[in-house]
Design a protein around this motif. Structure first.
Motif, PDB file in Angstrom:
ATOM      1  N   SER A 110       1.267  67.764  19.984  1.00 52.95           N
ATOM      2  CA  SER A 110       0.830  68.900  20.352  1.00 52.95           C
ATOM      3  C   SER A 110      -1.003  68.508  19.228  1.00 52.95           C
ATOM      4  CB  SER A 110       1.637  70.136  19.314  1.00 52.95           C
ATOM      5  OG  SER A 110       0.893  71.099  19.969  1.00 52.95           O
ATOM      6  N   TYR A 143       4.124  74.856  22.506  1.00 56.35           N
ATOM      7  CA  TYR A 143       4.009  73.263  22.314  1.00 56.35           C
ATOM      8  C   TYR A 143       4.483  72.217  23.427  1.00 56.35           C
ATOM      9  CZ  TYR A 143       4.559  75.855  17.936  1.00 56.35           C
ATOM     10  OH  TYR A 143       3.940  76.155  16.606  1.00 56.35           O
ATOM     11  N   PRO A 200       1.562  71.101  13.608  1.00 61.08           N
ATOM     12  CA  PRO A 200       2.637  70.589  13.825  1.00 61.08           C
ATOM     13  C   PRO A 200       2.951  69.161  13.584  1.00 61.08           C
ATOM     14  CG  PRO A 200       1.272  70.620  15.903  1.00 61.08           C
ATOM     15  CD  PRO A 200       0.549  70.838  14.401  1.00 61.08           C
TER      16      PRO A 200
END
Length: 143
Positions: free
Chosen positions: A22, A93, A112
């Protein structure tokens, strides 16, 4: 034999988890505070490994980062992606099944880290390795 084991692990991980990367993003619905978020995503049906990932990651956060939890520097969330209210987060995500992310928030920017493949590789076969890896990643993200 190792090749067969590796292939089995990869098949399990892709069957139960999404390993897509992501991009760094902002979250419009989070309070703006530097923190580390441990996000465990799951669907309605969960396998033994999926349950182990949730249990072990929660144990690591609760036992080793209790102070940081209380201060809001570490946040643990279990997110059921089969619930309508979690669709936007799952889409953000790119999660389609059980997944584990350990994300750093610094100055309103998110970095992330998708730990799903690591989680499926170690949660049931080597839980001590799993816990150590989650611990190290949280410590790294807290810096």
């Amino acid at each position: 034999m190792k090749v067969v084991l590796y292939v089995c692990i990869v098949l399990i991980a892709t069957a139960c988890g999404n390993t897509k990367k992501s991009k760094t993003t902002d979250s419009p619905h989070q309070e703006r505070k530097d923190r580390v978020e441990v996000l465990y995503f799951h669907g309605k049906q969960r396998c033994l490994t999926c349950n182990a990932i949730e249990k072990l990651s929660k144990e690591v956060v609760d036992s080793l980062f209790a102070k940081e939890l209380k201060e809001g520097r570490v946040i643990y969330k279990t997110i059921d992606i089969s619930e309508k209210e979690n669709e936007v987060l799952a889409d953000k995500y790119e999660v389609t099944w059980s997944s584990l992310f350990i994300n750093k928030w610094k100055e309103d920017k998110e970095t992330p880290v998708n730990m799903t493949e690591f989680a499926f590789t170690h949660a049931t076969g080597s839980p001590a390795t799993f816990k150590e890896g989650v611990k190290k990643k949280i410590e790294e993200q807290l810096k």
